[in-house]
Design an enzyme around this catalytic site. Structure first.
Site, PDB file in Angstrom:
ATOM      1  N   GLY A 229     -55.204  85.489  69.085  1.00  0.00           N
ATOM      2  CA  GLY A 229     -55.131  84.067  69.447  1.00  0.00           C
ATOM      3  C   GLY A 229     -54.544  83.869  70.842  1.00  0.00           C
ATOM      4  CD  GLU A 246     -55.588  76.162  61.584  1.00  0.00           C
ATOM      5  OE1 GLU A 246     -54.473  76.633  61.282  1.00  0.00           O
ATOM      6  OE2 GLU A 246     -55.837  74.948  61.528  1.00  0.00           O
ATOM      7  CB  CYS A 280     -53.811  82.300  57.044  1.00  0.00           C
ATOM      8  SG  CYS A 280     -54.671  80.932  56.261  1.00  0.00           S
TER       9      CYS A 280
END
Ligand code: NAD
Length: 468
Positions: A229, A246, A280
């Site tokens: 990310g 996310e 997650c």
């Protein structure tokens, strides 16, 4: 052996090279995915740019109906997609596995159809009228992980097309096949070029990296690890792309002294072990008050040892193998280190191939790696606390801030604790239950932006204010 194509401008496109996608339960090749070149990505972006010109101008009702039609296709093809998903991802057909994932994907698609972002009148008086409009951004690059590949692709793609954008999606090299099939189905509903899929094995060419830098792409929606990310964020900076990230989580659960251990064991187990912990917002560390610690540990062991683990295609299995070797090795390394510090209540030794049994390790402390790192696998560390303030401090002492949970019969007390947790979602007496009408996202390093609901839909738009 089936070679799966990319889908670009509504058409199957084959690549010069393919890579094998393996069944984690057996090691057998499920199919071969195309290894896209940079040219393929350029073609996909060009197709999406062309399609954007007309798709963005379609009446809202047309785009809503397209989402409903996609939900219908997902319903019709659910079993075939679930079978393919199980073979490439490893998750069982049953339990909270592939059929559950397909049911969720369909529900999210249908709910997205019902969302809207009407024009907001900010002022309308003798000084003039001021309106806030939400406009589609352009081509959206969607990059997805291997844990819930179909559901996450739907979470990315449906709000993008609902609000008038077009999409180039890139699935994980571990689970590309179900996404290719998903995009084929979407193309039975949508005009050519609205949704395109390209794949790569992340080796010869890293198409994910190329997407996040591509000048034709105006927004990235990325679900994956914090490290990747950060790379996406850095390369998106050059062209000031919009971002929804996310990222990883290390969710804490805090069990207060007043619980009934037997009554909460099932919820605690599935909060942690859903999809083998490869979720997650799964519970990844469990803080239990000393007065109920032994009973909670015992109740969890009793529940966990009866859970059937086996190949996902076996109708009796409710947990399968870990998805890939890299993840398996990470779980094994963290469990091996934890075994010397804590007390193994269940599991702890790897099984055959990529199978790793549900593992419960008690008596760990906050700074042990299995507690402090995101394990993303079937191993739950349990930590005893005596002072609730300490438990809250330790729960918040993390770079992550995705989810958390509080377990108590006293809902007011639980809400007070929930309010003090630094994370995007907090559940009381459950963990990880998300729904399409409630925004979901992380704080701190767990990401930026949200998905779902009108707040999630708004992330696929730019604001334009019209004054007259
Ligand atoms: P990952 O970061 O390794 O890969 C995610 C995707 O990024 C894959 O498609 C991969 O091919 C691609 N990629 C690889 N290098 C890239 C680069 N340089 N630029 C752009 N893309 C690149 O993650 P993973 O192992 O597939 O997924 C597991 C992680 O995802 C866990 O940390 C988990 O917590 C997180 N996750 C978060 C959420 C959430 O909603 N917050 C949901 C699911 C998973």
């Amino acid at each position: 052996m089936t070679d799966f194509p990319m889908i670009i401008n509504g058409l199957p496109v084959s690549a010069a090279e393919h890579f094998d996608v393996k069944n984690p339960a057996t090691g057998e090749t499920v199919g071969r995915a195309p290894n896209a070149s940079r040219d393929h990505l350029d073609q996909a972006v060009a197709a999406a740019e062309t399609a954007f010109a007309s798709w963005s101008q379609q009446p809202d009702a047309v785009r809503a109906q397209a989402c409903l039609d996609i939900a219908g296709k997902l319903g019709e093809q659910a079993e075939d997609l679930a079978q393919l998903l199980t073979r490439e991802q490893g998750k069982p057909l049953n339990g909270l596995g592939s059929r559950f994932e397909l049911g969720g994907a369909r529900a999210w698609a249908a709910h997205t159809a019902s969302l809207s972002l009407p024009v907001k009148v900010l002022q309308d008086n003798e000084q003039g009228r001021v309106e806030l409009h939400r406009k589609p951004i352009g081509v959206v690059g969607s990059i997805t992980p291997w844990n819930w590949p179909v559901m996450i692709a739907v979470w990315h793609i449906l709000p993008a097309v609902r609000s008038g954008n077009t999409v180039v999606v890139k699935p994980s090299p571990f689970t590309p096949l179900s996404t290719i099939r998903l995009v084929e189905l979407m193309n039975e509903v949508l005009p050519p070029g609205v949704v395109n899929v390209v794949c790569s094995d992340d080796q010869a060419t890293n198409i994910g990296a190329a997407i996040s830098a591509h000048p034709g792409i105006r927004k990235i929606v990325f679900t994956g690890s914090i490290n990747t990310g950060k790379k996406v964020m850095a390369s998106a900076a050059e062209t000031v792309k919009r971002l929804t990230l996310e990222l990883g989580g290390n969710d804490a659960a805090i069990v207060l002294p007043d619980v009934d251990p037997k009554a909460i064991a099932e919820g605690l187990f599935w909060g942690a072990f859903i999809n083998n912990g490869q979720t997650c917002a799964a519970m990844k560390r469990l803080y239990v008050h000393e007065s109920v610690y032994d009973e909670v540990c015992a109740a969890l062991v009793d529940y966990a040892k009866a859970v059937p683990v086996g190949p996902g295609t076996d109708e009796a299995s409710v947990l399968g193998p870990v998805n890939n070797r890299m993840q398996f090795d990470k779980v094994k390394r963290l469990v091996d280190a934890a075994k010397h510090k804590g007390r193994v209540l269940l599991g702890g030794e790897p099984g055959e191939g990529l199978f790793f049994p549900p593992t419960l390790i008690a008596d760990l402390s906050h700074d042990d790696p299995l507690v402090f790192d995101e394990q993303f696998g079937p191993a739950l560390p349990i930590i005893k606390y005596s002072d609730l303030e300490d438990a809250i401090r330790q729960a918040n002492d993390s770079p992550n801030g995705l989810g958390g949970s509080v377990w108590s019969q006293d809902i007011d007390k639980a809400r007070q604790v929930a309010n003090r947790l630094e994370c995007g979602s907090v559940w009381i007496n459950k963990h990880g239950a998300i729904q399409p009408n409630a925004p979901f996202g992380g704080v701190k390093s767990s990401g930026c932006g949200v998905e779902f609901g009108e707040e999630g839909l708004a992330e696929y738009t730019d604001i334009q204010v019209i004054y007259n």
